[in-house]
Scaffold this active site. Structure first.
Site, PDB file in Angstrom:
ATOM      1  N   ARG A 291       0.861  -1.187   0.000  1.00 54.39           N
ATOM      2  CA  ARG A 291       0.000   0.000   0.000  1.00 54.39           C
ATOM      3  C   ARG A 291       0.893   1.231   0.000  1.00 54.39           C
ATOM      4  O   ARG A 291       1.517   1.565   1.004  1.00 54.39           O
ATOM      5  CB  ARG A 291      -0.914  -0.019   1.230  1.00 54.39           C
ATOM      6  N   HIS A 295      -3.667   4.124   4.756  1.00 48.44           N
ATOM      7  CA  HIS A 295      -4.722   3.117   4.839  1.00 48.44           C
ATOM      8  C   HIS A 295      -6.033   3.706   4.342  1.00 48.44           C
ATOM      9  O   HIS A 295      -6.725   3.109   3.512  1.00 48.44           O
ATOM     10  CB  HIS A 295      -4.865   2.634   6.276  1.00 48.44           C
ATOM     11  N   TYR A 304       4.261   5.383  11.284  1.00 49.10           N
ATOM     12  CA  TYR A 304       4.613   4.002  11.591  1.00 49.10           C
ATOM     13  C   TYR A 304       5.484   3.310  10.549  1.00 49.10           C
ATOM     14  O   TYR A 304       5.854   2.161  10.717  1.00 49.10           O
ATOM     15  CB  TYR A 304       3.335   3.162  11.827  1.00 49.10           C
TER      16      TYR A 304
END
Length: 399
Positions: A291, A295, A304
């Protein structure tokens, strides 16, 4: 795009997939409980990141005879899907959409698997399968209407054999399994495919779907897009084994495919669908991809994960990979790419204008269709919300 692969003889449910012509290496890692051997997963790949065609004795047959026109069609699908996905992200940032879940980087997994489907196959998506929706003929503006809040999907699932988007994580795998069990009882010559992510593989619904599909030999393909992150949780914190290997414990085959290789996704999905149609039961396909963006538009991936990881995956870009192959094989010229760029911009404008022309959502629609005969708590919440809305008018002097 019409299928070009010939049907092949049936395979037993226990036949291993994805290992032919693929090198596997073994390494030893130390754990607190002692040393244990780990095997690097096999990865089905037909196009390298540099756009070079590689052979695979098991899966080449499923893309044998594919024409230059069909290859250009796959490229066009990925480019246009990425374009309206980017437009949707921009529209959300401008306040035109409430939320958007981008597929950036996952185009090959979705277009490859989507073009492997027959018209009579049925799809159960999550909320990110915009490329599969494109392959099933769902207009992009219908997808955006749901994220704007003006409809609950905007398309007829039976008209496209493409179910409405599913927000509840993993539940669509159970829906797909039940539907596939019905297909088998009806004696229909079709298959079902369920899409989900690596995070959903940790849900109990997915394990239950695996159990039922195996026991009832349901004609279903479980297509897991492992994009490495379940929001902020990496895959290695979700499973001690590669995801495709989980299928073994339920009694059906699993295979890991290079998720950024559109040809490999096309071939492996065709194989899995043929198994289902031949009465050989379910298959788990793990598309190993990434990805590239957040998200959803409410997420900040910089909190992160680092730039180095993203840059390493950018080098494996699925669209650039196929373009390199098309150019090297003289299957496309500059005129094709220029024409596609024009078409891409036209699609972006059409989507943008359509969304801005959509009405604002009815603020009170959320309270409807909850209970058939009404409910005191819902009535109370509606009254409270009405007062909250009215407070803005009061603050503006009644304007």
């Amino acid at each position: 795009m019409e299928s070009t692969a010939a049907r092949t003889p049936r395979r037993s449910a226990g036949t291993k997939a994805g290992t032919t012509g693929t090198k596997r290496t073994t390494s030893t890692t130390k754990k607190a409980t002692g040393a244990r051997k780990t095997t690097e997963p096999a990865l089905v790949q037909l196009l390298t990141p540099e756009g070079k065609r590689v052979k695979n004795a098991e899966f080449d047959q499923y893309v044998a005879g594919i024409t230059a026109e069909e290859l250009r069609g796959l490229y066009r699908d990925m480019v246009l899907t990425r374009r309206f996905d980017a437009e949707a992200t921009s529209l959300q940032r401008q306040g035109e959409l409430g939320l958007w879940a981008s597929l950036l980087g996952q185009e090959a997994a979705q277009i490859g698997s989507g073009r492997a489907l027959r018209d009579d196959d049925y799809v159960f998506p999550t909320y990110r399968e915009h490329g599969v929706a494109w392959c099933r003929g769902v207009d992009p503006t219908n997808l955006l209407g749901m994220f704007r809040g003006v409809n609950n999907g905007g398309w007829d699932p039976n008209g496209n054999n493409f179910h409405l988007y599913t927000i509840v994580i993993g539940s669509q795998t159970l829906h797909a399994t039940g539907y596939a069990m019905g297909v088998a009882k009806d004696g229909a010559d079709s298959a079902v495919i369920a899409y989900f992510g690596d995070g959903a593989s940790s849900q109990g619904d997915v394990a239950e779907a695996f159990t039922f599909s195996a026991v009832y030999n349901a004609p279903v393909v479980f297509f897991c897009q492992n994009n490495q992150w379940a929001i902020s949780e990496p895959t290695e914190k979700q499973s001690r084994v590669p995801l495709y290997q989980r299928a073994q414990g339920f009694g059906f085959p699993g295979v890991r495919v290079d998720g950024n290789d559109v040809l490999a996704n096309l071939a492996v999905t065709k194989w899995a669908l043929e198994r289902a149609r031949a009465g050989e039961g379910p298959t788990l396909v793990e598309a190993f991809t990434y990805r590239m963006g957040a998200h959803t538009t409410s997420d900040d991936p910089t909190r992160y994960r680092g730039d180095e990881e993203r840059l390493a995956w950018e080098a494996k870009d699925p669209i650039l990979r196929l373009r390199r192959y098309l150019e090297a094989a003289d299957h496309a010229d500059e005129g094709f790419f220029a024409e596609l760029e024009t078409e891409s911009e036209a699609l972006g404008r059409r989507v943008r204008e359509a969304v801005r022309a959509m009405p604002d959502p009815d603020h009170f629609a959320i309270f409807e269709n909850v209970y058939a005969d009404g409910h005191a708590l819902v009535d109370e919440e509606r009254t409270q919300f009405a007062a909250y809305q009215a407070s803005f008018a009061d603050a503006d002097g009644g304007k």
